[in-house]
Write a protein that holds these residues in place. Structure first.
Motif, mmCIF file in Angstrom:
data_model
loop_
_atom_site.group_PDB
_atom_site.id
_atom_site.type_symbol
_atom_site.label_atom_id
_atom_site.label_comp_id
_atom_site.label_asym_id
_atom_site.label_seq_id
_atom_site.Cartn_x
_atom_site.Cartn_y
_atom_site.Cartn_z
ATOM 1 N N PRO A 19 0.817 -1.215 0.037
ATOM 2 C CA PRO A 19 0.055 -0.066 -0.102
ATOM 3 C C PRO A 19 0.895 1.255 0.022
ATOM 4 N N VAL A 20 2.162 1.120 0.423
ATOM 5 C CA VAL A 20 3.055 2.128 0.638
ATOM 6 C C VAL A 20 3.257 2.876 -0.800
ATOM 7 N N VAL A 21 3.650 1.896 -1.843
ATOM 8 C CA VAL A 21 3.771 2.356 -3.091
ATOM 9 C C VAL A 21 2.706 2.665 -3.801
ATOM 10 N N SER A 22 1.535 2.251 -3.718
ATOM 11 C CA SER A 22 0.236 2.870 -4.348
ATOM 12 C C SER A 22 -0.086 4.200 -3.847
ATOM 13 N N ASP A 23 0.072 4.206 -2.461
ATOM 14 C CA ASP A 23 -0.149 5.684 -1.793
ATOM 15 C C ASP A 23 0.985 6.688 -2.352
ATOM 16 N N ILE A 24 2.144 6.387 -2.590
ATOM 17 C CA ILE A 24 3.134 7.337 -3.124
ATOM 18 C C ILE A 24 2.879 7.651 -4.611
ATOM 19 N N ALA A 25 2.500 6.421 -5.411
ATOM 20 C CA ALA A 25 2.370 6.579 -6.679
ATOM 21 C C ALA A 25 1.137 7.691 -6.811
ATOM 22 N N LYS A 26 0.053 7.576 -6.053
ATOM 23 C CA LYS A 26 -1.080 8.608 -6.039
ATOM 24 C C LYS A 26 -0.320 9.912 -6.006
ATOM 25 N N LEU A 27 0.526 10.328 -4.829
ATOM 26 C CA LEU A 27 0.970 11.392 -4.842
ATOM 27 C C LEU A 27 2.053 11.960 -5.978
ATOM 28 N N MET A 28 2.626 10.921 -6.538
ATOM 29 C CA MET A 28 3.343 11.189 -7.639
ATOM 30 C C MET A 28 2.673 11.987 -8.752
ATOM 31 N N ASN A 29 1.370 11.723 -8.999
ATOM 32 C CA ASN A 29 0.786 12.435 -9.821
ATOM 33 C C ASN A 29 0.293 13.782 -9.623
ATOM 34 N N ARG A 30 0.452 14.125 -8.384
ATOM 35 C CA ARG A 30 0.248 15.728 -8.105
ATOM 36 C C ARG A 30 1.412 16.457 -7.805
ATOM 37 N N PRO A 31 1.316 17.832 -8.290
ATOM 38 C CA PRO A 31 2.279 18.591 -8.191
ATOM 39 C C PRO A 31 2.726 18.840 -6.830
ATOM 40 N N ASP A 32 1.846 19.093 -6.072
ATOM 41 C CA ASP A 32 1.779 19.677 -4.895
ATOM 42 C C ASP A 32 2.352 18.779 -3.550
ATOM 43 N N VAL A 33 3.013 17.646 -4.117
ATOM 44 C CA VAL A 33 3.568 16.653 -3.081
ATOM 45 C C VAL A 33 4.542 17.262 -1.842
ATOM 46 N N SER A 34 4.097 16.788 -0.745
ATOM 47 C CA SER A 34 5.013 17.464 0.416
ATOM 48 C C SER A 34 5.934 16.364 0.936
ATOM 49 N N ILE A 35 7.180 16.565 1.321
ATOM 50 C CA ILE A 35 8.323 15.686 1.624
ATOM 51 C C ILE A 35 7.841 15.037 2.990
ATOM 52 N N LYS A 53 11.391 11.466 -6.892
ATOM 53 C CA LYS A 53 11.146 10.479 -7.850
ATOM 54 C C LYS A 53 12.154 9.314 -7.732
ATOM 55 N N ARG A 54 13.356 9.655 -7.499
ATOM 56 C CA ARG A 54 14.237 8.641 -6.968
ATOM 57 C C ARG A 54 13.748 7.534 -6.054
ATOM 58 N N LEU A 55 13.357 8.575 -5.159
ATOM 59 C CA LEU A 55 12.918 7.689 -3.703
ATOM 60 C C LEU A 55 11.622 6.760 -4.049
ATOM 61 N N PHE A 56 10.736 7.245 -5.262
ATOM 62 C CA PHE A 56 9.698 6.228 -5.660
ATOM 63 C C PHE A 56 10.361 5.175 -6.418
ATOM 64 N N ASP A 57 11.262 5.487 -7.157
ATOM 65 C CA ASP A 57 12.218 4.082 -7.562
ATOM 66 C C ASP A 57 12.656 3.063 -6.422
ATOM 67 N N LEU A 58 13.015 3.427 -5.559
ATOM 68 C CA LEU A 58 13.629 2.651 -4.340
ATOM 69 C C LEU A 58 12.137 1.969 -3.810
ATOM 70 N N ALA A 59 11.203 2.904 -3.647
ATOM 71 C CA ALA A 59 10.223 2.180 -2.882
ATOM 72 C C ALA A 59 9.491 0.890 -4.082
ATOM 73 N N VAL A 60 9.411 1.143 -5.341
ATOM 74 C CA VAL A 60 9.047 0.260 -6.293
ATOM 75 C C VAL A 60 10.045 -0.936 -6.255
ATOM 76 N N LEU A 61 11.372 -0.586 -6.293
ATOM 77 C CA LEU A 61 12.221 -1.876 -6.199
ATOM 78 C C LEU A 61 12.105 -2.604 -5.111
ATOM 79 N N SER A 62 11.854 -1.940 -3.873
ATOM 80 C CA SER A 62 11.918 -2.825 -2.621
ATOM 81 C C SER A 62 10.451 -3.572 -2.638
ATOM 82 N N ALA A 63 9.216 -2.864 -3.181
ATOM 83 C CA ALA A 63 7.867 -3.584 -2.984
ATOM 84 C C ALA A 63 7.806 -4.783 -4.028
#
Lengths: 285, 178
Positions: free
Chosen positions: A19-35, A80-90
């Protein structure tokens, strides 16, 4: 029930990716994502947090930077790189299994996926035009449909094999002919269901047929070329072998030379080794 | 060295082999042996080429798995990883075998791999060019190819039995002694 229906049904039956990846994926589609938001989501999963920190400190992802927290990882590597890492791990746990219909032993689809991710990124650096992180993730996921479709391919292998042999159809064309869908389409439906960004879904959907798009999308072309190069290098061909086609005149579109491609291939092996060390379950890469 | 762990391929072999140790040859890798009971094995030759050499009198054999035809594609890489390229990999194998007592006159050479994707617009042609360079280098050195299993669109696994020099190729469920 047709194969198409059965396959659709198994997509629905498949457990969701972390679910972590899905949640981040959703955020990646939005420009106003907060760290802060991303940090919170990831740190909710201690296993993934540990994996991400280990990889973030690996030579492939910059190395020796002493990244000790997810927050630091985002600041230094970017979201974006962090998303790569999350997907790799998942995704590791999903695609390191044996894929029987294609005769891929444990770990081999994983090796192939990592190779395509790494080569896609190198191609993006070489060509320009696209975001290297997007094609990395798309490359990593391009064959995820094989996980779903494999058991149907196994049932109908003789038919698919004979059809491709007799007519010169590529393996995925024969797959579509016999089963009604191919692994690329199934993969894209899966990623859609997991809320992945549309560019990644498109790259997976058309990774064998970029020419079917009305307007070309560089991300699709890059994953396509990377997939072909990886098979040529012998990383991941299963029972389907090298029975795939390079899309016509794709090389001219990007002024790709043989020399540049061979250079990318020769450097990809080192990167695979660097990244592979973090997933030693099958004897490493 | 990059290598895939596919021990099960060996278990499925139908050709009887008397071995007690398998040595895996990775991509861009080379291995030699003079120990009876060793089997050298390389997995997943796509367009890459596997070259096996064996001297039955000295009873030594070796195998190299080269990915690309010519080292000029990446001279820096060729320095650190000469077996990646056919033109630098074959001399490496030859010299390693000579150091183990093999002589050129007795060498039996077998070649496998060099497959291609169905159509590549002439862009890669890596399999075909790998094969051409193998032939050229061996021909220049007056060495004949005694057996081969090359081309097509399937990936291959290749083995060398050090006790007998037998070379076996597995491809799409089929097994051939070359």
């Amino acid at each position: 029930m047709t194969y198409r229906d059965l396959i659709r049904k198994s997509i629905k039956g498949l457990p969701a990716i972390s679910p972590v990846v899905s949640d981040i994926a959703k955020l990646m589609n939005r420009p106003d994502v907060s760290i802060e938001k991303i940090v919170k989501i990831i740190e909710y999963d201690p296993g993934m947090t540990a994996n991400i920190l280990r990889m973030a400190n690996s030579p492939y992802f910059g190395g020796a930077q002493n990244i000790n927290s997810i927050r630091q990882a985002i600041v230094r590597l970017g979201t974006k790189r962090l998303f790569d890492l999350a997907v790799l791990s998942a995704v590791y746990g999903i695609i390191d299994r044996p894929i029987n219909g294609y005769n891929l032993p444990p770990g081999e689809l994983w090796h192939h996926s990592v190779a395509v991710a790494i080569i896609s990124r190198k191609l993006a650096d070489h060509i320009g035009l696209v975001d290297p992180d997007t094609v990395f993730t798309a490359g990593l996921l391009h064959d995820i449909g094989k996980v779903v479709i494999a058991r149907f391919v196994e049932e109908e292998f003789l038919k698919i094999d004979a059809l491709s042999d007799k007519t010169g159809l590529s393996f995925e064309e024969a797959e579509k002919e016999v089963l009604g869908v191919d692994h690329a389409e199934v993969g894209s439906e899966l990623l859609n269901a997991w809320d992945f960004p549309p560019r990644i879904v498109m790259a997976v959907r058309f990774h064998h047929a970029p020419q079917d798009l009305d307007r070309s999308i560089p991300e699709v072309d890059i994953v396509h070329i990377a997939d072909m190069l990886s098979l040529i290098m012998g990383i991941g061909p299963g029972r389907d072998g090298l029975r795939y086609k390079l899309s016509t005149s794709i090389d001219k579109k990007y002024f790709l030379s043989r020399l540049a491609l061979e250079n990318i291939a020769s450097n990809a092996l080192d990167d695979m080794q660097n990244l592979g060390e973090f997933f030693p379950a099958n004897g490493g890469i | 060295m990059y290598s895939l762990n596919r021990e099960h391929d060996l278990i499925r072999m139908t050709t009887p082999l008397n071995y007690d140790r398998t040595i895996s040859v990775g991509i861009s890798d080379m291995r030699v042996s003079n120990r009876v009971g060793d089997v050298l094995i390389t997995y997943a030759l796509g367009s890459c080429v596997g070259v096996a050499m064996y001297d039955a009198i000295a009873r030594v054999g070796g195998m190299v798995h080269c990915m690309l035809p010519l080292s000029k594609a990446d001279p820096v890489k060729a320095m650190e990883s000469p077996c990646m390229f056919v033109d630098t990999g074959i001399p490496m194998l030859f010299n390693a075998l000579r150091n183990l007592g093999a002589s050129k006159e007795n060498l039996v050479v077998k070649v496998a791999g060099c497959a291609e994707i169905l159509s590549d617009n002439g862009l890669f042609k890596i399999g075909e060019r790998n094969y051409t360079i193998v032939r050229k280098i061996l021909w220049k050195n007056n060495i004949l190819i005694n057996g081969e299993h090359v081309g097509g669109n399937s990936s291959r696994t290749m083995l060398v039995d050090i006790a007998t020099g037998r070379v076996i190729v597995r491809t799409s469920g089929e097994e051939v002694v070359i």
